[in-house]
Motif scaffolding. Structure first.
Motif, PDB file in Angstrom:
ATOM      1  N   GLU A   1     116.682 122.804  24.853  1.00  0.00           N
ATOM      2  CA  GLU A   1     115.676 122.208  23.967  1.00  0.00           C
ATOM      3  C   GLU A   1     115.165 123.221  22.953  1.00  0.00           C
ATOM      4  O   GLU A   1     115.026 122.910  21.763  1.00  0.00           O
ATOM      5  CB  GLU A   1     114.504 121.648  24.797  1.00  0.00           C
ATOM      6  CG  GLU A   1     114.842 120.495  25.699  1.00  0.00           C
ATOM      7  CD  GLU A   1     115.643 120.890  26.949  1.00  0.00           C
ATOM      8  OE1 GLU A   1     116.317 120.025  27.529  1.00  0.00           O
ATOM      9  OE2 GLU A   1     115.593 122.082  27.325  1.00  0.00           O
ATOM     10  N   LYS A   2     114.906 124.436  23.412  1.00  0.00           N
ATOM     11  CA  LYS A   2     114.388 125.471  22.510  1.00  0.00           C
ATOM     12  C   LYS A   2     115.437 125.854  21.477  1.00  0.00           C
ATOM     13  O   LYS A   2     115.114 126.105  20.311  1.00  0.00           O
ATOM     14  CB  LYS A   2     113.932 126.699  23.317  1.00  0.00           C
ATOM     15  CG  LYS A   2     113.256 127.765  22.473  1.00  0.00           C
ATOM     16  CD  LYS A   2     112.426 128.720  23.328  1.00  0.00           C
ATOM     17  CE  LYS A   2     111.111 128.075  23.716  1.00  0.00           C
ATOM     18  NZ  LYS A   2     110.151 129.065  24.288  1.00  0.00           N
ATOM     19  N   LEU A   3     116.685 125.896  21.887  1.00  0.00           N
ATOM     20  CA  LEU A   3     117.755 126.247  20.951  1.00  0.00           C
ATOM     21  C   LEU A   3     117.923 125.172  19.880  1.00  0.00           C
ATOM     22  O   LEU A   3     118.042 125.480  18.687  1.00  0.00           O
ATOM     23  CB  LEU A   3     119.064 126.453  21.708  1.00  0.00           C
ATOM     24  CG  LEU A   3     120.264 126.889  20.863  1.00  0.00           C
ATOM     25  CD1 LEU A   3     119.976 128.190  20.125  1.00  0.00           C
ATOM     26  CD2 LEU A   3     121.509 127.046  21.736  1.00  0.00           C
ATOM     27  N   MET A   4     117.897 123.908  20.282  1.00  0.00           N
ATOM     28  CA  MET A   4     118.028 122.822  19.305  1.00  0.00           C
ATOM     29  C   MET A   4     116.851 122.815  18.336  1.00  0.00           C
ATOM     30  O   MET A   4     117.020 122.587  17.134  1.00  0.00           O
ATOM     31  CB  MET A   4     118.128 121.474  20.028  1.00  0.00           C
ATOM     32  CG  MET A   4     119.444 121.251  20.755  1.00  0.00           C
ATOM     33  SD  MET A   4     120.911 121.316  19.679  1.00  0.00           S
ATOM     34  CE  MET A   4     120.606 119.899  18.619  1.00  0.00           C
ATOM     35  N   SER A   5     115.657 123.097  18.850  1.00  0.00           N
ATOM     36  CA  SER A   5     114.468 123.174  17.990  1.00  0.00           C
ATOM     37  C   SER A   5     114.595 124.309  16.981  1.00  0.00           C
ATOM     38  O   SER A   5     114.238 124.161  15.800  1.00  0.00           O
ATOM     39  CB  SER A   5     113.219 123.369  18.851  1.00  0.00           C
ATOM     40  OG  SER A   5     112.071 123.550  18.046  1.00  0.00           O
ATOM     41  N   ALA A   6     115.125 125.454  17.421  1.00  0.00           N
ATOM     42  CA  ALA A   6     115.295 126.603  16.524  1.00  0.00           C
ATOM     43  C   ALA A   6     116.333 126.309  15.447  1.00  0.00           C
ATOM     44  O   ALA A   6     116.168 126.708  14.291  1.00  0.00           O
ATOM     45  CB  ALA A   6     115.699 127.839  17.333  1.00  0.00           C
ATOM     46  N   ILE A   7     117.402 125.599  15.812  1.00  0.00           N
ATOM     47  CA  ILE A   7     118.425 125.233  14.826  1.00  0.00           C
ATOM     48  C   ILE A   7     117.824 124.323  13.761  1.00  0.00           C
ATOM     49  O   ILE A   7     118.061 124.501  12.558  1.00  0.00           O
ATOM     50  CB  ILE A   7     119.636 124.568  15.517  1.00  0.00           C
ATOM     51  CG1 ILE A   7     120.383 125.591  16.383  1.00  0.00           C
ATOM     52  CG2 ILE A   7     120.589 123.965  14.478  1.00  0.00           C
ATOM     53  CD1 ILE A   7     121.463 124.984  17.274  1.00  0.00           C
ATOM     54  N   ASP A   8     116.991 123.357  14.188  1.00  0.00           N
ATOM     55  CA  ASP A   8     116.311 122.474  13.232  1.00  0.00           C
ATOM     56  C   ASP A   8     115.378 123.275  12.320  1.00  0.00           C
ATOM     57  O   ASP A   8     115.317 123.033  11.109  1.00  0.00           O
ATOM     58  CB  ASP A   8     115.510 121.401  13.976  1.00  0.00           C
ATOM     59  CG  ASP A   8     116.405 120.340  14.612  1.00  0.00           C
ATOM     60  OD1 ASP A   8     117.561 120.191  14.150  1.00  0.00           O
ATOM     61  OD2 ASP A   8     115.964 119.679  15.574  1.00  0.00           O
ATOM     62  N   ASN A   9     114.648 124.213  12.907  1.00  0.00           N
ATOM     63  CA  ASN A   9     113.740 125.082  12.136  1.00  0.00           C
ATOM     64  C   ASN A   9     114.526 125.845  11.078  1.00  0.00           C
ATOM     65  O   ASN A   9     114.111 125.954   9.925  1.00  0.00           O
ATOM     66  CB  ASN A   9     113.032 126.041  13.095  1.00  0.00           C
ATOM     67  CG  ASN A   9     112.032 126.959  12.421  1.00  0.00           C
ATOM     68  OD1 ASN A   9     112.082 127.202  11.216  1.00  0.00           O
ATOM     69  ND2 ASN A   9     111.105 127.497  13.205  1.00  0.00           N
ATOM     70  N   LEU A  10     115.663 126.372  11.486  1.00  0.00           N
ATOM     71  CA  LEU A  10     116.500 127.156  10.573  1.00  0.00           C
ATOM     72  C   LEU A  10     116.966 126.294   9.392  1.00  0.00           C
ATOM     73  O   LEU A  10     116.923 126.730   8.236  1.00  0.00           O
ATOM     74  CB  LEU A  10     117.708 127.700  11.346  1.00  0.00           C
ATOM     75  CG  LEU A  10     118.327 129.021  10.881  1.00  0.00           C
ATOM     76  CD1 LEU A  10     117.321 130.144  10.934  1.00  0.00           C
ATOM     77  CD2 LEU A  10     119.536 129.357  11.740  1.00  0.00           C
TER      78      LEU A  10
END
Length: 360
Positions: A315-324
């Protein structure tokens, strides 16, 4: 005919070899003949073997900060490596040694000191690694990447140079990269780099989310030797490699976003290419914590999103990808303001000055 002879050393991971390769063209243009000393089975032998640089193998023992029975036998390998190195130096008679660190460099640096040959070393990370700590007393100068590193170096040997960047990294072609990876559409590309030795934890986490990620972008995953997941071969929008060498510039050029470990060489290449990125540093349980310091420095400067390994979830990785994706321009803008440049010229100048000081 060459004016000078230099022997380069460094190994154990690609991060201890590629910076050497980065400064080789400049050394050659300054009249240096180059030879290389590495271990018998390390990745440096494979990488240097793809160049025209003559390679010598020596005995080497790994330097560990933790208890291991090999800690009792490996010092004898290091001692043998010193004698191996002395024989090579006696034969080659180099003007100077350049060391990029890694355990194989220690016997070479010690042998050079015993024979009165000046040594210049380079430390990419914020705090010196164990090999460079052991080698420092035998060095003329220790080049560093971060200004914060100077406080760890004694006897006024430290000098800020930055880290060398391979010139060919700037010469990539995105279309060649797409063709190499078999991507036939123009969707954004996410490049995942787990280091030359690979990271099972990082690889597993990426593969756990890859089906969601490839709905929106293509993924290139460099997973390390022996870490290919054959069950994912043929997955449209996902391409995995153990290691990439000649085509890396094309892949970098093609990539819109990067997920990487936080070794200094890797992150400064990412910075030089202005690629929005997520850094997942090695945990303190698996390292001396240098990647955590490196990544925090980049996060503070606005270059990177950082997720520590202990906090990494799907979940944290997918959120970071969206942020990027949503803040791509702000990360690029921050990197464009960076004062860090290619350290190759400064390092070669230190090498030349160190030779002059020895002859005076």
């Amino acid at each position: 005919m060459s004016k000078y002879k230099i022997i380069m050393t460094g190994g154990g991971s690609a991060g201890h070899v590629t910076p050497n390769i980065a400064i080789m063209p400049l050394l050659k243009s300054k009249g240096f003949e180059i030879k290389y000393i590495g271990s018998k089975n390390g990745i440096e032998k494979e990488i240097i073997g793809k160049t025209d640089i003559p390679y010598y193998s020596i005995s080497s023992g790994k330097l560990r900060r933790y208890f291991d029975l090999k800690n009792f036998s490996d010092p004898f390998k290091v001692i043998k490596g010193v004698f191996d190195s002395m024989r090579i130096l006696r034969k080659e008679k180099p003007d100077i040694i350049f060391s990029k660190g890694g355990f194989v460099s220690v016997p070479v640096v010690m042998a050079a000191h015993f024979k009165g040959i000046p040594v210049v070393s380079h430390e990419s990370d914020m705090t010196p690694g164990l090999a460079n700590k052991l080698a420092a007393p035998f060095c003329s100068k220790l080049c560093v990447t971060f200004p914060e590193s100077l406080k760890y170096i004694k006897d006024n040997k430290g000098i800020i140079t930055g880290t060398p960047i391979r010139k060919e990294l700037y010469d990539g072609n995105a279309e060649r990269g797409r063709k190499f990876c078999g991507f036939t559409d123009n969707r954004p590309v996410l490049l995942v780099v787990g280091g030359s030795l690979g990271s099972k934890f990082l690889n597993d986490t990426i593969r756990a989310v890859v089906n969601d990620v490839i709905k929106h972008m293509n993924v290139v995953h460099i997973c390390g030797k022996g870490n290919i997941d054959k069950s994912l071969n043929g997955l449209k929008g996902y391409k995995q490699f153990e290691y990439v060498s000649a085509e890396m510039a094309d892949i970098f050029k093609m990539a819109d976003y990067i997920i990487s470990r936080a070794g200094a060489n890797s992150i400064f290449e990412i910075l030089a290419l202005k690629k929005p990125n997520i850094l997942i540093p090695l945990s303190r349980n698996a390292s001396r914590g240098d990647q955590i310091l490196n990544s925090k420095s980049f996060e503070k400067a606005g270059y990177s999103i950082v997720i520590e390994e202990e906090e990494l979830t799907k979940e944290k990785l997918m959120s970071a990808i969206d942020n990027l994706k949503n803040n791509k321009s702000s990360y690029i803008e921050a990197m464009e303001k960076s004062e860090y440049g290619n350290g190759s010229e400064k390092i070669v100048n230190v090498i030349i000055e160190s030779m002059k000081c020895k002859k005076m």
